[in-house]
Design an enzyme around this catalytic site. Structure first.
Site, PDB file in Angstrom:
ATOM      1  N   ARG A   1       0.809  -1.203   0.000  1.00 24.61           N
ATOM      2  CA  ARG A   1       0.000   0.000   0.000  1.00 24.61           C
ATOM      3  C   ARG A   1       0.853   1.268   0.000  1.00 24.61           C
ATOM      4  O   ARG A   1       0.543   2.232  -0.693  1.00 24.61           O
ATOM      5  CB  ARG A   1      -0.936   0.018   1.213  1.00 24.61           C
ATOM      6  N   THR A   2       1.939   1.268   0.763  1.00 25.99           N
ATOM      7  CA  THR A   2       2.803   2.440   0.804  1.00 25.99           C
ATOM      8  C   THR A   2       3.480   2.664  -0.543  1.00 25.99           C
ATOM      9  O   THR A   2       3.580   3.806  -1.023  1.00 25.99           O
ATOM     10  CB  THR A   2       3.852   2.289   1.920  1.00 25.99           C
TER      11      THR A   2
ATOM     12  N   CYS B   1      -5.564  -2.821   8.582  1.00 29.81           N
ATOM     13  CA  CYS B   1      -4.383  -2.223   7.951  1.00 29.81           C
ATOM     14  C   CYS B   1      -4.689  -0.751   7.770  1.00 29.81           C
ATOM     15  O   CYS B   1      -5.627  -0.397   7.042  1.00 29.81           O
ATOM     16  CB  CYS B   1      -4.078  -2.884   6.606  1.00 29.81           C
ATOM     17  N   ASN B   2      -3.915   0.100   8.417  1.00 29.46           N
ATOM     18  CA  ASN B   2      -4.169   1.536   8.345  1.00 29.46           C
ATOM     19  C   ASN B   2      -3.992   2.076   6.934  1.00 29.46           C
ATOM     20  O   ASN B   2      -4.850   2.800   6.411  1.00 29.46           O
ATOM     21  CB  ASN B   2      -3.230   2.275   9.297  1.00 29.46           C
ATOM     22  N   THR B   3      -2.879   1.739   6.279  1.00 26.35           N
ATOM     23  CA  THR B   3      -2.587   2.311   4.970  1.00 26.35           C
ATOM     24  C   THR B   3      -3.613   1.879   3.932  1.00 26.35           C
ATOM     25  O   THR B   3      -3.927   2.637   3.005  1.00 26.35           O
ATOM     26  CB  THR B   3      -1.167   1.923   4.522  1.00 26.35           C
TER      27      THR B   3
ATOM     28  N   THR C   1       3.079   3.969   8.798  1.00 30.26           N
ATOM     29  CA  THR C   1       3.861   3.894   7.571  1.00 30.26           C
ATOM     30  C   THR C   1       3.979   5.285   6.965  1.00 30.26           C
ATOM     31  O   THR C   1       3.153   6.174   7.233  1.00 30.26           O
ATOM     32  CB  THR C   1       3.211   2.960   6.533  1.00 30.26           C
TER      33      THR C   1
ATOM     34  N   LYS D   1       7.363  -7.307   9.963  1.00 31.29           N
ATOM     35  CA  LYS D   1       6.847  -8.053   8.813  1.00 31.29           C
ATOM     36  C   LYS D   1       7.788  -9.199   8.434  1.00 31.29           C
ATOM     37  O   LYS D   1       7.348 -10.216   7.888  1.00 31.29           O
ATOM     38  CB  LYS D   1       6.644  -7.117   7.623  1.00 31.29           C
TER      39      LYS D   1
ATOM     40  N   CYS E   1       0.005   2.044  12.501  1.00 32.09           N
ATOM     41  CA  CYS E   1       0.262   0.907  11.614  1.00 32.09           C
ATOM     42  C   CYS E   1       0.058  -0.322  12.469  1.00 32.09           C
ATOM     43  O   CYS E   1       0.506  -0.363  13.624  1.00 32.09           O
ATOM     44  CB  CYS E   1       1.681   0.946  11.053  1.00 32.09           C
TER      45      CYS E   1
END
Length: 293
Positions: free
Chosen positions: A109-110, A143-145, A187, A227, A258
């Site tokens: 995502r980032t 998942c924040n992102t 992130t 991760k 995150c």
């Protein structure tokens, strides 16, 4: 067996335990397995409408929760455990019915937000549709992102997605004494997309983020380490340093923005409140299922 296939077995085994005439663990024909090159979910058989089918004294029907996860796998497992702990239950049958789709092949995502990496939206939509077709009546995305892409996902599925960042903003507004500044450990994608800023600053709460070198070395370095399977003790010193830097800059609380951050940092490590959005999301899911709120 890859992790995507393993989680697909888990979903099917939940259906089997629930009383459906489906395949037990490990015996699903390979032709039904997920094709991760297309992100196209396999057909799924909806789970029974109520738990404890045919069991005297079974609890009343409850909505089925779908967890759209895999971003990353440990954060998904951590969120499910938080959901269990947030549920007021004294026996197995009082817990929520949950479907977990953990797809670690969803594009980063980032990278999608910052470097024009692969768009995760199609994979997120595919996972959401799989959960919906399997019986999920609401979705949680730990998942924040990924929340930067959820408006597009919500437009393609007709079940509500409980918004973790919105729920966290509500929680911050209710803190006493009131908080005017929060520090954000997230992130770089979540930070640059302004996900927390847009919800909090509209309500008079300023968001402080780490300096670029601290963000990359201490925060992103710790997220990548978790991760990669590193233990919480290996990243705790770095995350604590980053949090203390934000506190020195005036933060009255720290948001673990995150889902990997709370794996390596806790309220015991810092002298101000530590806010875990995954815990807040778990509580919101429980309220939605049990109280309809």
């Amino acid at each position: 067996m890859n992790s995507t296939t393993g989680m697909f077995y888990l979903i099917r085994s939940v259906q089997y335990i629930g009383g459906m005439d489906t395949f037990p663990v490990g015996t699903i024909p390979t032709t039904t397995l997920f094709d991760e090159t297309r992100h196209a979910p396999p057909p799924m058989v909806p789970i029974p409408a109520v738990g404890g089918v045919g069991v005297k004294g079974a609890p009343a029907a409850r909505g089925v929760v779908g967890i759209l996860g895999g971003m990353g796998p440990e954060a998904t497992a951590d969120f499910y455990l938080k959901l269990v702990h947030a549920t007021p239950a004294s026996r197995d049958q009082e817990h929520l019915r949950v479907l977990i789709w953990s797809d670690p092949t969803i594009p980063d995502r980032t990278e999608a937000l910052l470097t024009q990496g692969a768009d995760p939206t199609p994979a997120l939509i595919a996972g959401a549709k799989l959960l919906k077709s399997s019986g999920a009546e609401m979705l949680a995305v730990p998942c924040n992102t990924a929340h930067a892409f959820l408006a597009a996902v919500q437009s393609q599925v007709d079940v509500p997605i409980i918004h973790m960042i919105e729920e966290t903003a509500k929680y911050v507004r209710q803190l006493a004494p009131p908080v005017q500044k929060v520090g954000l450990l997230s992130t770089t994608g979540t930070q640059k997309a302004g996900l927390y800023q847009s919800w909090l600053e509209a309500n008079g709460v300023a968001v402080i983020t780490p300096a670029d070198d601290c963000q990359e070395d201490l925060v992103m370095g710790s997220i990548r380490a978790i991760k990669a399977g590193k233990s919480s003790s290996e990243v705790r010193p770095q995350l604590t340093r980053a949090a203390l830097g934000l506190i020195e800059a005036g933060a009255q609380a720290i948001i673990g923005g995150c889902t990997e951050v709370p794996v390596g940092l806790s309220s015991a490590d810092i002298p101000v409140p530590f806010i875990d959005p995954a815990e807040i999301l778990a509580a919101a899911v429980v309220r939605r299922v049990l109280l309809g709120q």
